[in-house]
Design an enzyme around this catalytic site. Structure first.
Site, PDB file in Angstrom:
ATOM      1  N   HIS A  58      24.044  95.652 157.788  1.00 58.33           N
ATOM      2  CA  HIS A  58      23.582  96.913 158.395  1.00 58.33           C
ATOM      3  C   HIS A  58      24.256  98.048 157.632  1.00 58.33           C
ATOM      4  O   HIS A  58      25.406  98.385 157.914  1.00 58.33           O
ATOM      5  CB  HIS A  58      23.998  96.964 159.867  1.00 58.33           C
ATOM      6  N   PHE A  59      23.569  98.600 156.642  1.00 57.89           N
ATOM      7  CA  PHE A  59      24.180  99.669 155.836  1.00 57.89           C
ATOM      8  C   PHE A  59      23.913 101.073 156.398  1.00 57.89           C
ATOM      9  O   PHE A  59      24.260 102.064 155.769  1.00 57.89           O
ATOM     10  CB  PHE A  59      23.746  99.559 154.361  1.00 57.89           C
ATOM     11  N   LYS A  62      12.522  91.624 161.506  1.00 61.56           N
ATOM     12  CA  LYS A  62      13.624  91.401 162.441  1.00 61.56           C
ATOM     13  C   LYS A  62      13.121  91.606 163.854  1.00 61.56           C
ATOM     14  O   LYS A  62      12.532  92.638 164.166  1.00 61.56           O
ATOM     15  CB  LYS A  62      14.763  92.396 162.136  1.00 61.56           C
ATOM     16  N   HIS A  68      22.724  84.824 163.200  1.00 64.68           N
ATOM     17  CA  HIS A  68      24.065  84.734 163.803  1.00 64.68           C
ATOM     18  C   HIS A  68      24.175  83.798 165.004  1.00 64.68           C
ATOM     19  O   HIS A  68      24.504  84.217 166.105  1.00 64.68           O
ATOM     20  CB  HIS A  68      24.630  86.108 164.144  1.00 64.68           C
ATOM     21  N   ASP A 115      26.344  89.680 158.993  1.00 66.59           N
ATOM     22  CA  ASP A 115      26.019  90.636 160.051  1.00 66.59           C
ATOM     23  C   ASP A 115      26.982  91.828 159.934  1.00 66.59           C
ATOM     24  O   ASP A 115      27.465  92.343 160.942  1.00 66.59           O
ATOM     25  CB  ASP A 115      26.099  89.975 161.438  1.00 66.59           C
TER      26      ASP A 115
HETATM   27  C1  NCD Z   1      24.637  95.068 165.021  1.00 67.08           C
HETATM   28  C2  NCD Z   1      24.754  96.536 164.608  1.00 67.08           C
HETATM   29  O1  NCD Z   1      25.749  97.194 164.992  1.00 67.08           O
HETATM   30  O2  NCD Z   1      23.867  97.015 163.914  1.00 67.08           O
HETATM   31  N1  NCD Z   1      25.634  94.766 165.998  1.00 67.08           N
HETATM   32  C3  NCD Z   1      26.113  93.563 166.346  1.00 67.08           C
HETATM   33  O3  NCD Z   1      26.897  93.502 167.291  1.00 67.08           O
HETATM   34  N2  NCD Z   1      25.790  92.473 165.682  1.00 67.08           N
HETATM   35  C4  NCD Z   1      23.250  94.826 165.525  1.00 67.08           C
HETATM   36  C5  NCD Z   1      22.856  93.385 165.587  1.00 67.08           C
HETATM   37  O4  NCD Z   1      22.460  92.789 164.577  1.00 67.08           O
HETATM   38  O5  NCD Z   1      22.912  92.813 166.652  1.00 67.08           O
HETATM   39 ZN    ZN Z   2      21.779  90.828 165.586  1.00 65.72          ZN
END
Ligand code: NCD
Ligand code: ZN
Length: 435
Positions: free
Chosen positions: A60-61, A142, A231, A304
């Site tokens: 998540h960039f 997604k 995950h 993740d």
């Molecule tokens: C992720 C995020 O912050 O973008 N957070 C997480 O707890 N894994 C979102 C996600 O992929 O669930």
């Molecule tokens: Zn997720």
């Protein structure tokens, strides 16, 4: 033409390490042989392990919309530091990437700053199957079956089914965040007077994840789309996936370092910094995840990587956002375990390079072969170091693995033939879109 040669490294070729030389011409591996001539730039890899550049299939960039948490400059540097040459970026941005127009805009911004290769996920909503059908050149779709950071959510079975059908028609991978929204909100209401990080594994308990995973697998059976379970964090989910794979489903599953290496006792140490969806689990589940990985029932390891700032994370349980950074520590954590003979170094190449390329259809990357793009990660298994959040390149500047002593360090990260990271220092390099 620019030329770079790598000499006498232990090179991972077809699942085995062999002492070889590599010649890179411009962005392509042009020769892998017992000996290649010296080029303008040479790397002496004697005693080092040479892997195909690692691919992190879940990051998540934060662009667009949450650049204070991460952007493609900081995220790219973090990737390079972690030995990652390609990332697949999630669509839970602000706004969420749920239309072709938003996808194209995101592509334009990312292309300017990316120093590693990248692919993009498209976000599903309850009503955007037309957009999915019009999308091209994406890693997959997604599907947030349960809510997480951002506002993407498809929680009704009939909508998930429509999404899977669109994926099937387009041959896209449906990558699911499998937590049952309905159960989450019931648990939240029941526990709303309480607080503390211990709540997280009660609200989003193992049953919440198993229920959604079961639904996703059943729908996949009916529709026959490609399904990737993101995950996975419990024994129950991994057993369900294993069964579904045995019946021949087009199914893959990933696990993340925080579920492989941490159990819920981390909450006592770092409180809400350990808040992540799905939660860090009991010691029993953590060990089960570790064993499933060891035993071959997991396809790939992704991070993740979900950075949030220290200020955001240190808030009370109900306000603290879920997610933790991981892209700089995943490979060293896996190397460290290999140094203790928990698994082989070859396996790390499979989980973090071969498999993500295969599952997500990334061409000419994910293996060291003549003619492939020159994405290469060189590691030193003799070096020991200690994880320090302050030394990381991600904007998060903290790590759930703070203080972990690790054996195995990233020495060089080469992206499209350019050295982007060399013995502690970031260099100039540029990434390409992989689709
Ligand atoms: C992720 C995020 O912050 O973008 N957070 C997480 O707890 N894994 C979102 C996600 O992929 O669930
Ligand atoms: Zn997720």
């Amino acid at each position: 033409m620019s030329r770079l040669s790598i000499h006498n490294g232990l090179v991972l070729l077809n699942g085995k390490f062999e002492i070889k030389d590599i010649l890179i011409e411009d962005e392509i591996i042009s020769k892998i042989a017992d000996s290649v001539p010296k080029a303008e730039q040479n790397i002496d890899a004697n005693g080092l392990h040479v892997f195909p550049g690692f691919i992190d299939a879940h990051v998540h960039f934060r662009v667009p919309g949450a650049e204070h948490k991460e952007d493609w400059k900081s995220g790219s540097k973090a990737a390079l530091h972690g030995g990652i040459t390609t990332v697949l970026d999630m669509p839970n941005n602000a706004p969420g990437i749920t239309t072709v127009e938003l996808l194209e805009k995101k592509r334009e911004i990312v292309a300017k700053d990316a120093m590693v290769n990248y692919g993009m996920f498209f976000g599903a909503t309850a009503e955007n199957t037309d957009e999915i059908r019009n999308a091209e050149r994406i890693a997959g779709v997604k599907v947030y079956m349960g809510s997480s950071t951002g506002n993407l959510l498809v929680d009704k079975l009939k909508d998930i089914e429509k999404t899977f059908m669109a994926c099937k028609d387009k041959d896209f991978v449906a990558a699911v965040h499998a937590e049952c929204e309905h159960m989450i909100s019931e648990n939240e209401s029941a526990l709303k007077e309480e607080t503390g990080i211990g709540l997280h594994n009660k609200i989003r308990n193992p049953e919440v994840a198993a229920a959604a995973t079961k639904d996703a697998l059943e729908l996949q059976k009916k529709i026959g789309n490609k399904l990737h379970v993101c995950h996975s964090s419990t024994n129950a989910e991994l057993e369900l996936v294993k069964k579904a794979k045995n019946r021949g489903g087009n199914i893959s599953v990933e696990v993340c370092p925080h579920h492989i290496f941490l159990d819920e006792s981390i909450g006592e140490k770092i409180g809400t910094f350990s808040r992540v969806n799905p939660p860090i689990r009991s010691r029993q589940d953590q060990q089960a995840v570790y064993k499933h990985l060891q035993n071959g029932s997991v396809d790939l390891v992704s991070t993740d990587h979900a950075p949030h700032t220290v200020e955001e994370k240190k808030q009370d349980y109900w306000k603290s956002p879920s997610g933790m950074p991981g892209i700089e520590t995943v490979i060293p954590l896996l190397l460290n375990e290999a140094s203790k003979d928990a698994w082989s170094l070859e396996k790390i190449g499979e989980w973090c390079s071969n498999a993500p390329a295969r599952i997500y259809g990334i061409e000419k990357r994910g293996a060291l072969e003549e003619g492939n793009y020159a994405d290469v990660t060189i590691v030193d298994m003799g070096k020991e170091w200690i994880v320090k959040g302050a030394d990381l390149f991600s904007k998060a500047k903290w790590s759930a693995f703070e203080g972990f002593p690790l054996r195995g360090s990233i020495e060089y990260t080469i992206v499209n033939g350019e050295i982007g990271f060399e013995q502690g220092a970031i260099k100039k390099c540029s990434g390409k879109e992989v689709y």
